[in-house]
Design a protein around this motif. Structure first.
Motif, PDB file in Angstrom:
ATOM      1  N   LYS A 203       0.850  -1.193   0.000  1.00  0.00           N
ATOM      2  CA  LYS A 203       0.000   0.000   0.000  1.00  0.00           C
ATOM      3  C   LYS A 203       0.885   1.241   0.000  1.00  0.00           C
ATOM      4  O   LYS A 203       1.558   1.540   0.994  1.00  0.00           O
ATOM      5  CB  LYS A 203      -0.928  -0.010   1.213  1.00  0.00           C
ATOM      6  CG  LYS A 203      -1.924  -1.166   1.192  1.00  0.00           C
ATOM      7  CD  LYS A 203      -2.846  -1.158   2.405  1.00  0.00           C
ATOM      8  CE  LYS A 203      -3.828  -2.316   2.354  1.00  0.00           C
ATOM      9  NZ  LYS A 203      -4.687  -2.359   3.571  1.00  0.00           N
ATOM     10  N   LYS A 244      -8.427 -15.495  -4.840  1.00  0.00           N
ATOM     11  CA  LYS A 244      -8.043 -14.731  -3.647  1.00  0.00           C
ATOM     12  C   LYS A 244      -7.450 -13.382  -4.059  1.00  0.00           C
ATOM     13  O   LYS A 244      -7.789 -12.339  -3.468  1.00  0.00           O
ATOM     14  CB  LYS A 244      -7.017 -15.529  -2.829  1.00  0.00           C
ATOM     15  CG  LYS A 244      -6.478 -14.786  -1.606  1.00  0.00           C
ATOM     16  CD  LYS A 244      -5.511 -15.663  -0.816  1.00  0.00           C
ATOM     17  CE  LYS A 244      -4.947 -14.927   0.394  1.00  0.00           C
ATOM     18  NZ  LYS A 244      -4.094 -15.812   1.239  1.00  0.00           N
ATOM     19  N   ASP A 247     -10.183 -11.068  -5.314  1.00  0.00           N
ATOM     20  CA  ASP A 247     -10.967 -10.511  -4.203  1.00  0.00           C
ATOM     21  C   ASP A 247     -10.213  -9.376  -3.515  1.00  0.00           C
ATOM     22  O   ASP A 247     -10.807  -8.356  -3.145  1.00  0.00           O
ATOM     23  CB  ASP A 247     -11.285 -11.612  -3.184  1.00  0.00           C
ATOM     24  CG  ASP A 247     -12.263 -12.655  -3.727  1.00  0.00           C
ATOM     25  OD1 ASP A 247     -12.919 -12.382  -4.756  1.00  0.00           O
ATOM     26  OD2 ASP A 247     -12.347 -13.750  -3.124  1.00  0.00           O
ATOM     27  N   ILE A 248      -8.902  -9.537  -3.354  1.00  0.00           N
ATOM     28  CA  ILE A 248      -8.091  -8.492  -2.718  1.00  0.00           C
ATOM     29  C   ILE A 248      -8.006  -7.261  -3.622  1.00  0.00           C
ATOM     30  O   ILE A 248      -8.087  -6.121  -3.145  1.00  0.00           O
ATOM     31  CB  ILE A 248      -6.694  -9.036  -2.370  1.00  0.00           C
ATOM     32  CG1 ILE A 248      -6.816 -10.033  -1.219  1.00  0.00           C
ATOM     33  CG2 ILE A 248      -5.727  -7.907  -2.015  1.00  0.00           C
ATOM     34  CD1 ILE A 248      -5.562 -10.821  -0.937  1.00  0.00           C
ATOM     35  N   ALA A 250     -10.254  -6.225  -5.633  1.00  0.00           N
ATOM     36  CA  ALA A 250     -11.542  -5.525  -5.523  1.00  0.00           C
ATOM     37  C   ALA A 250     -11.654  -4.799  -4.184  1.00  0.00           C
ATOM     38  O   ALA A 250     -12.065  -3.630  -4.128  1.00  0.00           O
ATOM     39  CB  ALA A 250     -12.683  -6.519  -5.691  1.00  0.00           C
ATOM     40  N   LYS A 251     -11.289  -5.483  -3.116  1.00  0.00           N
ATOM     41  CA  LYS A 251     -11.424  -4.900  -1.779  1.00  0.00           C
ATOM     42  C   LYS A 251     -10.516  -3.686  -1.595  1.00  0.00           C
ATOM     43  O   LYS A 251     -10.926  -2.668  -1.025  1.00  0.00           O
ATOM     44  CB  LYS A 251     -11.086  -5.964  -0.724  1.00  0.00           C
ATOM     45  CG  LYS A 251     -11.157  -5.446   0.705  1.00  0.00           C
ATOM     46  CD  LYS A 251     -10.724  -6.518   1.696  1.00  0.00           C
ATOM     47  CE  LYS A 251     -10.695  -5.960   3.121  1.00  0.00           C
ATOM     48  NZ  LYS A 251     -10.187  -6.956   4.089  1.00  0.00           N
ATOM     49  N   GLU A 252      -9.286  -3.798  -2.084  1.00  0.00           N
ATOM     50  CA  GLU A 252      -8.296  -2.740  -1.861  1.00  0.00           C
ATOM     51  C   GLU A 252      -8.217  -1.730  -3.010  1.00  0.00           C
ATOM     52  O   GLU A 252      -7.417  -0.802  -2.953  1.00  0.00           O
ATOM     53  CB  GLU A 252      -6.895  -3.358  -1.662  1.00  0.00           C
ATOM     54  CG  GLU A 252      -6.806  -4.358  -0.514  1.00  0.00           C
ATOM     55  CD  GLU A 252      -6.931  -3.693   0.848  1.00  0.00           C
ATOM     56  OE1 GLU A 252      -6.822  -2.451   0.933  1.00  0.00           O
ATOM     57  OE2 GLU A 252      -7.132  -4.434   1.831  1.00  0.00           O
ATOM     58  N   LYS A 253      -9.044  -1.946  -4.053  1.00  0.00           N
ATOM     59  CA  LYS A 253      -8.973  -1.116  -5.270  1.00  0.00           C
ATOM     60  C   LYS A 253      -7.530  -1.088  -5.776  1.00  0.00           C
ATOM     61  O   LYS A 253      -6.970  -0.027  -6.102  1.00  0.00           O
ATOM     62  CB  LYS A 253      -9.499   0.292  -5.009  1.00  0.00           C
ATOM     63  CG  LYS A 253     -10.987   0.331  -4.632  1.00  0.00           C
ATOM     64  CD  LYS A 253     -11.464   1.746  -4.423  1.00  0.00           C
ATOM     65  CE  LYS A 253     -12.972   1.811  -4.213  1.00  0.00           C
ATOM     66  NZ  LYS A 253     -13.452   0.989  -3.067  1.00  0.00           N
TER      67      LYS A 253
END
Length: 276
Positions: A203, A244, A247-248, A250-253
């Motif tokens: 990040k 997996k 999904d990450i 999408a969740k974290e953009k």
């Protein structure tokens, strides 16, 4: 004599104690990410990575390493093709003609030197997995704590040889790992390509979230169609790991940075430029 894993843990504990002491500052977060050229090559037949598709088609590959400046220290992700390949005028040819003939236009050591980073400055590192194009320079950093999944560390190499020097300090993981404890950099367990394959979520303050794929996927077309290479150790695990990652993302953009994808790599800023 201490067993191999016990010895590695003992050395890792000593190294990590120093790393932890250095990490006691109040500063947190990733500051910079450098994209390093860790190899370039040509695959003889990319149907090896996409069974039933692209039969006989060649493709240029790249091999990428990433140097990350965290507030608490330097971290290296993957180490690429051995630096010694830079001295081979015809590159490193594979035993399988369908695989990649690798070249090393820039050594990892030279790229670090250009950035003013000494091997001893890198207190921690990780490899996505133990194929030769990802671990070629691990021993340039004999003092760096190596984060690796236990399933990968224990996976027998050729002639049952260990995949790393038993003396190399290592922290063996069983799943995801928040490296610095602040959520800025998370090792993701993504098995399938190899038994203990892992990817990395980073990040960045301005760029945002990025997932470094390792070899969970090799190029964008395979990602788009969820294709599983024939050499992967487990097809179902590979599919689950790609889900997996999706999904990450999408969740974290987050962006997905695919290690071997040349078109994507050519669009990126390379060291000494960086992402922040």
């Amino acid at each position: 004599m201490m067993p191999r894993i016990t010895l590695a843990f003992a050395i890792a504990a000593l190294a990590l104690s120093g790393f932890a002491a250095h990490a006691q500052s109040d500063k947190t977060g990733v500051e910079k990410l450098y994209v390093l050229n860790c190899g370039e090559g040509t695959a003889g037949d990319i149907s090896r990575w996409s069974p039933g598709v692209n039969e006989g088609k060649t493709m240029d590959f790249v091999d990428t390493c990433y140097l990350i400046k965290h507030a608490k220290g330097w971290f290296l992700w993957d180490t690429g093709i051995p630096d010694a390949v830079a001295a081979m005028p015809n590159g490193l040819a594979p035993a399988d003609p369908k695989a990649v003939t690798w070249r090393r236009p820039k050594t990892l050591a030279a790229q670090l030197e250009q950035l003013g980073v000494k091997p001893d400055d890198i207190k921690a590192m990780a490899v996505s997995h133990t194929h030769p194009d990802h671990i070629g320079n691990v021993e340039l950093f004999p003092q760096s704590v190596l984060y690796v999944q236990k399933a990968e560390y224990d996976w027998p190499g050729a002639n049952n040889a260990p995949r790393f020097k038993p003396s190399h300090p290592a922290e063996l993981l069983n799943g995801d790992k928040d490296v610095f404890g602040d959520g800025s950099m998370t090792i993701l367990s993504t098995p399938g390509h190899t038994p203990g394959h892992q990817s990395l979520l980073v990040k960045l303050p301005k760029t945002g979230a990025v997932v470094l794929s390792g070899d969970a996927v090799h190029f964008k077309d395979n990602w788009d169609h969820r294709r599983v290479p024939s050499m992967n150790v487990d097809k179902d695990q590979t599919a689950a790991s790609m889900q997996k990652i999706a999904d990450i993302l999408a969740k974290e953009k987050a962006q997905l940075w695919i290690n071997h994808d040349k078109a994507q790599r050519d669009s990126q800023k390379l060291a000494p430029e960086f992402y922040d």
